[in-house]
Write an enzyme that holds these catalytic residues in place. Structure first.
Site, PDB file in Angstrom:
ATOM      1  CE  LYS A   2      28.741  -5.025  98.247  1.00 44.71           C
ATOM      2  NZ  LYS A   2      29.524  -4.285  97.221  1.00 44.71           N
TER       3      LYS A   2
ATOM      4  CG  ASP B 211      32.330  -4.460  99.663  1.00 43.21           C
ATOM      5  OD1 ASP B 211      32.164  -3.746  98.661  1.00 43.21           O
ATOM      6  OD2 ASP B 211      32.207  -4.015 100.818  1.00 43.21           O
TER       7      ASP B 211
HETATM    8  P1  NDP Z   1      39.330  -3.511 102.256  1.00 37.95           P
HETATM    9  O1  NDP Z   1      38.794  -4.430 103.281  1.00 37.95           O
HETATM   10  O2  NDP Z   1      40.421  -3.992 101.368  1.00 37.95           O
HETATM   11  O3  NDP Z   1      39.806  -2.145 102.912  1.00 37.95           O
HETATM   12  C1  NDP Z   1      38.939  -1.355 103.654  1.00 37.95           C
HETATM   13  C2  NDP Z   1      39.711  -0.166 104.188  1.00 37.95           C
HETATM   14  O4  NDP Z   1      38.808   0.745 104.782  1.00 37.95           O
HETATM   15  C3  NDP Z   1      40.686  -0.554 105.288  1.00 37.95           C
HETATM   16  O5  NDP Z   1      41.774   0.310 105.260  1.00 37.95           O
HETATM   17  C4  NDP Z   1      39.857  -0.363 106.554  1.00 37.95           C
HETATM   18  O6  NDP Z   1      40.650  -0.126 107.710  1.00 37.95           O
HETATM   19  C5  NDP Z   1      39.069   0.857 106.190  1.00 37.95           C
HETATM   20  N1  NDP Z   1      37.800   0.832 106.905  1.00 37.95           N
HETATM   21  C6  NDP Z   1      36.838  -0.110 106.858  1.00 37.95           C
HETATM   22  N2  NDP Z   1      35.823   0.186 107.672  1.00 37.95           N
HETATM   23  C7  NDP Z   1      36.159   1.335 108.246  1.00 37.95           C
HETATM   24  C8  NDP Z   1      35.521   2.162 109.165  1.00 37.95           C
HETATM   25  N3  NDP Z   1      34.308   1.861 109.684  1.00 37.95           N
HETATM   26  N4  NDP Z   1      36.149   3.309 109.533  1.00 37.95           N
HETATM   27  C9  NDP Z   1      37.360   3.632 109.006  1.00 37.95           C
HETATM   28  N5  NDP Z   1      38.021   2.879 108.134  1.00 37.95           N
HETATM   29  C10 NDP Z   1      37.429   1.752 107.745  1.00 37.95           C
HETATM   30  O7  NDP Z   1      38.055  -3.060 101.402  1.00 37.95           O
HETATM   31  P2  NDP Z   1      38.011  -2.439  99.934  1.00 37.95           P
HETATM   32  O8  NDP Z   1      39.185  -1.580  99.686  1.00 37.95           O
HETATM   33  O9  NDP Z   1      37.697  -3.536  99.005  1.00 37.95           O
HETATM   34  O10 NDP Z   1      36.707  -1.535 100.055  1.00 37.95           O
HETATM   35  C11 NDP Z   1      36.757  -0.159 100.423  1.00 37.95           C
HETATM   36  C12 NDP Z   1      35.485   0.519  99.941  1.00 37.95           C
HETATM   37  O11 NDP Z   1      35.401   0.398  98.511  1.00 37.95           O
HETATM   38  C13 NDP Z   1      34.180  -0.038 100.468  1.00 37.95           C
HETATM   39  O12 NDP Z   1      33.241   0.997 100.580  1.00 37.95           O
HETATM   40  C14 NDP Z   1      33.733  -0.981  99.354  1.00 37.95           C
HETATM   41  O13 NDP Z   1      32.352  -1.211  99.373  1.00 37.95           O
HETATM   42  C15 NDP Z   1      34.156  -0.184  98.145  1.00 37.95           C
HETATM   43  N6  NDP Z   1      34.336  -0.907  96.887  1.00 37.95           N
HETATM   44  C16 NDP Z   1      35.154  -1.989  96.807  1.00 37.95           C
HETATM   45  C17 NDP Z   1      35.339  -2.611  95.582  1.00 37.95           C
HETATM   46  C18 NDP Z   1      36.304  -3.730  95.400  1.00 37.95           C
HETATM   47  O14 NDP Z   1      36.496  -4.150  94.247  1.00 37.95           O
HETATM   48  N7  NDP Z   1      36.935  -4.244  96.432  1.00 37.95           N
HETATM   49  C19 NDP Z   1      34.604  -2.180  94.381  1.00 37.95           C
HETATM   50  C20 NDP Z   1      33.827  -0.988  94.567  1.00 37.95           C
HETATM   51  C21 NDP Z   1      33.689  -0.405  95.790  1.00 37.95           C
HETATM   52  P3  NDP Z   1      40.926  -1.349 108.732  1.00 37.95           P
HETATM   53  O15 NDP Z   1      41.835  -2.281 108.005  1.00 37.95           O
HETATM   54  O16 NDP Z   1      41.531  -0.729 109.940  1.00 37.95           O
HETATM   55  O17 NDP Z   1      39.576  -1.945 109.002  1.00 37.95           O
HETATM   56  O1  2IT Z   2      30.935  -2.456  95.311  1.00 36.90           O
HETATM   57  C1  2IT Z   2      31.378  -3.111  94.347  1.00 36.90           C
HETATM   58  O2  2IT Z   2      31.174  -2.778  93.182  1.00 36.90           O
HETATM   59  C2  2IT Z   2      32.160  -4.319  94.644  1.00 36.90           C
HETATM   60  N1  2IT Z   2      32.416  -4.617  95.800  1.00 36.90           N
HETATM   61  C3  2IT Z   2      32.614  -5.209  93.513  1.00 36.90           C
HETATM   62  C4  2IT Z   2      31.500  -6.095  93.038  1.00 36.90           C
HETATM   63  C5  2IT Z   2      31.901  -7.168  92.061  1.00 36.90           C
HETATM   64  O3  2IT Z   2      31.048  -8.021  91.800  1.00 36.90           O
HETATM   65  O4  2IT Z   2      33.029  -7.179  91.548  1.00 36.90           O
END
Ligand code: NDP
Ligand code: 2IT
Length: 451
Positions: free
Chosen positions: A126, A166
């Site tokens: 990460k 992420d």
């Molecule tokens: P994005 O940046 O696309 O979206 C994040 C969302 O979460 C936004 O709506 C943001 O709001 C909100 N957010 C972030 N931090 C906070 C906080 N401290 N309090 C409240 N709301 C918050 O990220 P992702 O959708 O990619 O990721 C979301 C989650 O999913 C994370 O935990 C990530 O690790 C996990 N994840 C992501 C993957 C991926 O493929 N992208 C894969 C697996 C897991 P705002 O815009 O106002 O900050």
């Molecule tokens: O938490 C996760 O699994 C991710 N942010 C995606 C990792 C990846 O390599 O696609």
């Protein structure tokens, strides 16, 4: 003293305990895998846990860039290369002001077990930066990404370490990072995943985590003899990549997602959220969710300031299934109690570690179908691995092919987790099932590889 308590005691006095979220992830895993450690002494003899909790290396570097007013800005960049027993280090990059070594170690540790659960040849890693993308111009994002890659490129490679997105890192950022990598190295290779489709991205990578989450939940509900999601009220937190694609899949299968949230507040639209508008606000305009109610008067916007004691409005909404998709520890014990007393049947984690340990305990003791992140959100990294395969073979798979393979991976993970739980005497406990199955595959590889 049980084997779990002994192991926990060791880590309590070690460096691990200095990073609260890392220790939280670790403690959960240790309690889960205790029966495995008891039943097979090889894991203790080969000191697997001691070796697994220390990253192979943590790379920390300075990122200097110029904002639009020519001010010199300084941020910190990281890459935690945690474990490559099963394949190249693999995991996302997070750009958020809260990023520090502890958060990246928790995410990297979870990623090792998650990637193992996919059954695919990928290790765990990460990275990211304390850079805050909010309010930055497109050029500033580009300049930051270039500066970040100037250092990161030394440590990554398609067979060595393959970052992806992420929080705060999506296709736009991956595009700029890839452009810079190519400029520095003159090499066109699959060194990042989640790339825009036109230069090597896989179909469905943007959708993969959210879609995979729903595929997993469908399988879990079927296996646990619960009603399917069709026609059911669902609540989702977050409004980013994972949340929006979970909502998209829920709408496609005829469920009724009625909420989403960002760091400022929650939208509750009882008739079902308008995904087109959400995408416009969050993916194109990148503005606050508050603007949703300008055109949707029947929806309610609840700012976080209405919850001064913590907790989150989204978990107060009665629902059949809940999908936390924002960030770590966003769902507390109080939130869990609200969900349970409102009749929620299923909780599936789209974000990484969104439920606190107390919330998980409440779900498990009330026999809620609970899908932990490392199993339920593995669809993103699985399709990342499909992207690596396509890049290595200089080929492109169709949308349908990737979707089929994603569905298959999610169903397999769900079955493996459920079976493992049953084998170790904790039937229906997907937290223990996921930790044991994920740990076992990495641990066996580490033993086979020698010290
Ligand atoms: P994005 O940046 O696309 O979206 C994040 C969302 O979460 C936004 O709506 C943001 O709001 C909100 N957010 C972030 N931090 C906070 C906080 N401290 N309090 C409240 N709301 C918050 O990220 P992702 O959708 O990619 O990721 C979301 C989650 O999913 C994370 O935990 C990530 O690790 C996990 N994840 C992501 C993957 C991926 O493929 N992208 C894969 C697996 C897991 P705002 O815009 O106002 O900050
Ligand atoms: O938490 C996760 O699994 C991710 N942010 C995606 C990792 C990846 O390599 O696609």
């Amino acid at each position: 003293m049980t084997i779990a308590q002994k192991e926990i005691e060791k880590f309590e006095t070690s460096d691990c305990n200095q990073d609260k979220v890392f220790y939280q992830a670790l403690e959960e895993a240790i309690y889960s895998i205790a029966p495995l450690l008891e039943s097979d002494e090889r894991y203790t003899r080969y000191a697997i846990l001691e070796r697994l909790v220390v990253p192979d290396r943590i790379i920390k570097f300075k990122v200097v860039w110029l904002d639009d007013n020519q001010n010199i800005m300084v941020n910190t960049g990281y890459r935690v290369q945690f474990n490559n027993a099963l394949g190249p280090y693999k995991g996302g990059l997070r750009f958020h002001p809260s990023v520090n070594e502890g958060i990246l170690k928790f995410l990297g540790f979870e990623q090792i077990l998650k990637n193992s659960l996919t059954g695919l040849p990928i290790g765990g890693g990460k990275g990211g930066s304390d850079f805050d993308p909010k309010g930055k111009s497109d050029f500033e994002i580009m300049k930051f990404c270039s500066a970040f890659m100037t250092e990161l490129h030394k440590y990554i490679g398609p067979r060595m370490d393959v970052p992806a997105g992420d929080i705060g890192v999506g296709a736009r950022e991956i595009g700029y990072l890839f452009g810079e990598y190519k400029k520095i190295t003159s090499s066109y290779e699959g060194v990042l995943t989640g790339k825009p489709y036109m230069f090597g991205g896989s179909f469905m990578r943007p959708e993969a985590t959210g879609y995979g989450l729903i595929y997993f939940t469908q399988t879990m509900l079927e296996m646990e003899n619960q009603e399917s999601l069709e026609g059911k009220i669902c609540i989702v937190s977050g409004a980013g990549n994972v949340a929006l694609h979970a909502i998209e899949k829920l709408l496609q299968i005829g469920a009724i997602p009625v909420s989403c949230s960002d760091s400022k507040g929650t939208i509750h639209d009882p008739r079902g959220v308008n995904l087109e508008l959400l995408k416009e606000l969050k993916e194109e305009k990148r503005v606050s969710l508050e603007e949703y109610i300008n055109t949707h008067k029947e929806a309610k916007y609840i700012p976080v300031s209405e919850y001064p004691e913590g907790g989150h409005a989204v978990w107060d909404i009665p629902c059949y299934a809940a999908f936390p998709c924002a960030t770590q520890n966003e769902l507390t014990e109080i939130d869990a109690q609200n969900l349970i007393s409102n009749g929620c049947v299923s909780v599936s984690e789209g974000a990484n570690m969104p439920s606190t340990p107390e919330a998980i305990e409440a779900f498990l003791s009330h026999k809620i179908c609970f899908a932990p992140a490392k199993a339920a959100n593995a669809g993103g990294v699985a399709v990342s691995e499909f992207e690596m395969s396509q890049n290595a073979g200089m080929t492109k798979w169709s949308f349908e092919k990737v979707d089929e393979k994603l569905k298959d991976v999610m169903q397999q993970i769900c079955k493996r987790v459920s079976l493992t739980a049953k084998d170790y005497g904790v039937e229906g406990n997907y937290v223990d099932g996921a930790n044991i199955a994920g740990f076992k595959r990495v641990a066996d590889a580490m033993i086979a590889e020698g010290v």
